[in-house]
Design a protein around this motif. Sequence first.
Motif, PDB file in Angstrom:
ATOM      1  N   TRP A  23       0.810  -1.213   0.000  1.00 45.12           N
ATOM      2  CA  TRP A  23       0.000   0.000   0.000  1.00 45.12           C
ATOM      3  C   TRP A  23       0.849   1.272   0.000  1.00 45.12           C
ATOM      4  O   TRP A  23       0.427   2.297  -0.539  1.00 45.12           O
ATOM      5  CB  TRP A  23      -0.928   0.015   1.223  1.00 45.12           C
ATOM      6  N   ASP A  24       2.019   1.205   0.632  1.00 44.99           N
ATOM      7  CA  ASP A  24       2.844   2.415   0.660  1.00 44.99           C
ATOM      8  C   ASP A  24       3.359   2.770  -0.730  1.00 44.99           C
ATOM      9  O   ASP A  24       3.629   3.938  -1.026  1.00 44.99           O
ATOM     10  CB  ASP A  24       4.006   2.256   1.645  1.00 44.99           C
ATOM     11  N   ILE A  25       3.461   1.789  -1.609  1.00 41.52           N
ATOM     12  CA  ILE A  25       3.875   2.047  -2.992  1.00 41.52           C
ATOM     13  C   ILE A  25       2.676   2.469  -3.839  1.00 41.52           C
ATOM     14  O   ILE A  25       2.754   3.400  -4.651  1.00 41.52           O
ATOM     15  CB  ILE A  25       4.560   0.812  -3.595  1.00 41.52           C
ATOM     16  N   ILE A  26       1.543   1.813  -3.633  1.00 43.77           N
ATOM     17  CA  ILE A  26       0.345   2.102  -4.434  1.00 43.77           C
ATOM     18  C   ILE A  26      -0.245   3.460  -4.075  1.00 43.77           C
ATOM     19  O   ILE A  26      -0.591   4.261  -4.959  1.00 43.77           O
ATOM     20  CB  ILE A  26      -0.713   0.993  -4.243  1.00 43.77           C
ATOM     21  N   PHE A  27      -0.381   3.740  -2.781  1.00 42.81           N
ATOM     22  CA  PHE A  27      -1.127   4.914  -2.342  1.00 42.81           C
ATOM     23  C   PHE A  27      -0.259   6.074  -1.857  1.00 42.81           C
ATOM     24  O   PHE A  27      -0.706   7.211  -1.837  1.00 42.81           O
ATOM     25  CB  PHE A  27      -2.102   4.525  -1.225  1.00 42.81           C
ATOM     26  N   ARG A  28       0.962   5.782  -1.441  1.00 48.12           N
ATOM     27  CA  ARG A  28       1.769   6.833  -0.808  1.00 48.12           C
ATOM     28  C   ARG A  28       2.971   7.252  -1.648  1.00 48.12           C
ATOM     29  O   ARG A  28       3.808   8.023  -1.202  1.00 48.12           O
ATOM     30  CB  ARG A  28       2.230   6.364   0.573  1.00 48.12           C
ATOM     31  N   GLY A  29       3.058   6.722  -2.836  1.00 52.06           N
ATOM     32  CA  GLY A  29       4.092   7.164  -3.758  1.00 52.06           C
ATOM     33  C   GLY A  29       5.500   6.712  -3.432  1.00 52.06           C
ATOM     34  O   GLY A  29       6.471   7.274  -3.959  1.00 52.06           O
ATOM     35  N   LYS A  30       5.642   5.688  -2.605  1.00 52.56           N
ATOM     36  CA  LYS A  30       6.978   5.185  -2.299  1.00 52.56           C
ATOM     37  C   LYS A  30       7.593   4.588  -3.559  1.00 52.56           C
ATOM     38  O   LYS A  30       6.938   3.873  -4.319  1.00 52.56           O
ATOM     39  CB  LYS A  30       6.906   4.127  -1.199  1.00 52.56           C
ATOM     40  N   LYS A  31       8.847   4.869  -3.796  1.00 50.67           N
ATOM     41  CA  LYS A  31       9.525   4.396  -4.996  1.00 50.67           C
ATOM     42  C   LYS A  31      10.072   2.982  -4.797  1.00 50.67           C
ATOM     43  O   LYS A  31      10.241   2.511  -3.681  1.00 50.67           O
ATOM     44  CB  LYS A  31      10.674   5.344  -5.367  1.00 50.67           C
ATOM     45  N   GLY A  32      10.360   2.335  -5.917  1.00 48.44           N
ATOM     46  CA  GLY A  32      10.974   1.018  -5.872  1.00 48.44           C
ATOM     47  C   GLY A  32       9.952  -0.101  -5.971  1.00 48.44           C
ATOM     48  O   GLY A  32       8.845   0.083  -6.519  1.00 48.44           O
ATOM     49  N   TYR A  33      10.312  -1.246  -5.447  1.00 47.43           N
ATOM     50  CA  TYR A  33       9.468  -2.438  -5.536  1.00 47.43           C
ATOM     51  C   TYR A  33       8.900  -2.790  -4.168  1.00 47.43           C
ATOM     52  O   TYR A  33       9.435  -2.396  -3.123  1.00 47.43           O
ATOM     53  CB  TYR A  33      10.265  -3.613  -6.094  1.00 47.43           C
ATOM     54  N   GLY A  34       7.818  -3.544  -4.199  1.00 52.78           N
ATOM     55  CA  GLY A  34       7.171  -3.963  -2.967  1.00 52.78           C
ATOM     56  C   GLY A  34       7.829  -5.176  -2.353  1.00 52.78           C
ATOM     57  O   GLY A  34       8.892  -5.623  -2.810  1.00 52.78           O
ATOM     58  N   PRO A  35       7.207  -5.731  -1.327  1.00 54.58           N
ATOM     59  CA  PRO A  35       7.732  -6.949  -0.698  1.00 54.58           C
ATOM     60  C   PRO A  35       7.791  -8.090  -1.703  1.00 54.58           C
ATOM     61  O   PRO A  35       7.175  -8.032  -2.777  1.00 54.58           O
ATOM     62  CB  PRO A  35       6.708  -7.230   0.404  1.00 54.58           C
ATOM     63  N   PRO A  36       8.530  -9.161  -1.395  1.00 60.85           N
ATOM     64  CA  PRO A  36       8.579 -10.316  -2.299  1.00 60.85           C
ATOM     65  C   PRO A  36       7.181 -10.863  -2.594  1.00 60.85           C
ATOM     66  O   PRO A  36       6.264 -10.719  -1.780  1.00 60.85           O
ATOM     67  CB  PRO A  36       9.424 -11.333  -1.514  1.00 60.85           C
ATOM     68  N   ALA A  37       7.048 -11.473  -3.763  1.00 57.80           N
ATOM     69  CA  ALA A  37       5.737 -11.989  -4.187  1.00 57.80           C
ATOM     70  C   ALA A  37       5.161 -12.968  -3.169  1.00 57.80           C
ATOM     71  O   ALA A  37       3.939 -13.000  -2.953  1.00 57.80           O
ATOM     72  CB  ALA A  37       5.881 -12.666  -5.550  1.00 57.80           C
ATOM     73  N   ALA A  38       6.015 -13.759  -2.528  1.00 56.86           N
ATOM     74  CA  ALA A  38       5.536 -14.706  -1.519  1.00 56.86           C
ATOM     75  C   ALA A  38       4.868 -13.987  -0.367  1.00 56.86           C
ATOM     76  O   ALA A  38       3.865 -14.467   0.188  1.00 56.86           O
ATOM     77  CB  ALA A  38       6.702 -15.564  -1.011  1.00 56.86           C
ATOM     78  N   VAL A  39       5.394 -12.836   0.016  1.00 60.72           N
ATOM     79  CA  VAL A  39       4.825 -12.050   1.108  1.00 60.72           C
ATOM     80  C   VAL A  39       3.497 -11.435   0.678  1.00 60.72           C
ATOM     81  O   VAL A  39       2.503 -11.447   1.424  1.00 60.72           O
ATOM     82  CB  VAL A  39       5.815 -10.959   1.560  1.00 60.72           C
ATOM     83  N   VAL A  40       3.451 -10.887  -0.536  1.00 60.50           N
ATOM     84  CA  VAL A  40       2.219 -10.279  -1.054  1.00 60.50           C
ATOM     85  C   VAL A  40       1.105 -11.320  -1.122  1.00 60.50           C
ATOM     86  O   VAL A  40      -0.029 -11.078  -0.669  1.00 60.50           O
ATOM     87  CB  VAL A  40       2.459  -9.660  -2.451  1.00 60.50           C
ATOM     88  N   ALA A  41       1.392 -12.484  -1.682  1.00 58.64           N
ATOM     89  CA  ALA A  41       0.387 -13.540  -1.808  1.00 58.64           C
ATOM     90  C   ALA A  41      -0.072 -14.029  -0.439  1.00 58.64           C
ATOM     91  O   ALA A  41      -1.265 -14.298  -0.234  1.00 58.64           O
ATOM     92  CB  ALA A  41       0.954 -14.704  -2.621  1.00 58.64           C
ATOM     93  N   THR A  42       0.855 -14.142   0.506  1.00 61.28           N
ATOM     94  CA  THR A  42       0.486 -14.583   1.851  1.00 61.28           C
ATOM     95  C   THR A  42      -0.455 -13.594   2.507  1.00 61.28           C
ATOM     96  O   THR A  42      -1.455 -13.980   3.138  1.00 61.28           O
ATOM     97  CB  THR A  42       1.742 -14.768   2.721  1.00 61.28           C
ATOM     98  N   ALA A  43      -0.178 -12.293   2.374  1.00 58.18           N
ATOM     99  CA  ALA A  43      -1.056 -11.275   2.955  1.00 58.18           C
ATOM    100  C   ALA A  43      -2.457 -11.367   2.362  1.00 58.18           C
ATOM    101  O   ALA A  43      -3.469 -11.252   3.070  1.00 58.18           O
ATOM    102  CB  ALA A  43      -0.461  -9.888   2.729  1.00 58.18           C
ATOM    103  N   MET A  44      -2.524 -11.583   1.044  1.00 60.45           N
ATOM    104  CA  MET A  44      -3.820 -11.698   0.389  1.00 60.45           C
ATOM    105  C   MET A  44      -4.590 -12.910   0.912  1.00 60.45           C
ATOM    106  O   MET A  44      -5.790 -12.827   1.223  1.00 60.45           O
ATOM    107  CB  MET A  44      -3.612 -11.829  -1.130  1.00 60.45           C
TER     108      MET A  44
END
Length: 488
Positions: free
Chosen positions: A171-192
């Motif tokens: 969310w910090d990248i999507i909504f808050r304009g943080k640059k770079g890449y998000g957490p690893p895909a495994a982390v993103v999928a686990t959160a979902m």
Amino acid sequence: MNEAIHPLAKKTVVWYLAVTSLVLILMMIFGVIMLMNQGEMIRITPQWFYKIMTAHGTGMVGIAALGGTAILWYFLSKYVKLNPAILIVNFVLFLTGVSMVLIAIFVFDFSDGWTFLFPLPAQSAKMYGAAGAVFFLSGMLVLGIGFLILYMYLAARLTAVYGGLGKALGWDIIFRGKKGYGPPAAVVATAMVIITNSTALLAGATVLAASLVNIINPAVTMDPLLAKHLTYAFGHIFANCTIYMAVIAVYEVLPEYTKRPWKANKVFLIAWNCSTLFTLMIYTHHLLMDFAVPKWMLIIGQVFSYANGLPVMVVTAYGALMIVYRSRMQWDFASSLFFLSMFGWVAGAIPAIIDATIVVNHVMHNTKWVPGHFHTYMGMGVVAMIIGFMYYFNKTEGNQEHRGIDTFTIALYFAFFMGLVGSFLYAGGISAPRRWAEHLPQWVLSDQAGAVSGIFIVLAAIIFTARFFSGLRSVGSKVPYPKKSAAS
């Protein structure tokens, strides 16, 4: 080797995979028996048919979730320090719940299907005694408690390491304009999965508990339409999340083979966030034939069922094509199955999207079209990912090598799975009903084609499993790489 995973957790993952592989074969055999009965190749009583159908539907989704959990835990351990005791607790509760469900079905004759739609369990209790319904509903509750404990623990760990599930979803990248890449895909999928499956399990626990109370005290009832909403919210979301757990292996392994990173860019993160929201909403496409459901809910079911087929599936399938393109990667058992599983996922979604169209759903939903979509998604998607991980585990943690028999078995499995799902979709096209023990003569040929295909699928699954168990002997034989500390 994954040196970040706790040695006890690694052994537990082996047990998860061993049970998954054996139960998969049993569930496939149950499926073949049902098709052979519908195709008049054998004859079993309707009572036995519906008992087998109940075990097959419940067991297949449950065991896919168990295999997906093994994948999730194994790869998430690279980024987050995890306590193996939680994995063991879930395993023990899973086996306990499964035992109770099997006792309910094969000892006390419970045969209401995985849906256990209210008030069917209470009616079943009047016919065959309360023990069957109570054992089944309680067993499902125990299963759910095990997974809920697991997800609550994982939520706490992601919060401790990444600052919350929102940040784990980028969310910090999507909504808050943080640059770079998000957490690893495994982390993103686990959160979902934590968000969606916890919601599903709570919905399921509500209707299970209400049904149990109704059996004990018939004066206590609940609205049947509300019960149906809760039941399908539980079942549809939980079944969907099996692939969201299993696909973590694709995100982790294909980059390893291609030597190309799979980065969680903004598009990737938006797709997973959209899917998190949509997955919670689209169970309503199971209710499109219910005239009592508000029209706005039916519209949501159709529109967002269309939309849910795009974000993660397209990003993942397209990403897999791009990461493999001209990579000169090594094609072996694992890489082949992970890549082919993308086809199974996409191919399974197409008939699902068609069925989610209200005017089509009114005609097709109670036909074999629906198992056609689901078996494509499950058999050539989720199960392919799990089997691919089984080989990858033995190769990475041991020294199992790809052989000619593996290439043959993959071809055998996918060729006849295409035959199976093709027979289902064709049967749906000629209005063959699902969940019927006996079929009219014009439906029998498609049943027979499916049964023959199923026999060869079982053969392939037996070979897969034999190769997995033979490869386990080499696990632990590799000299480990220098350890890298996991996030704590």
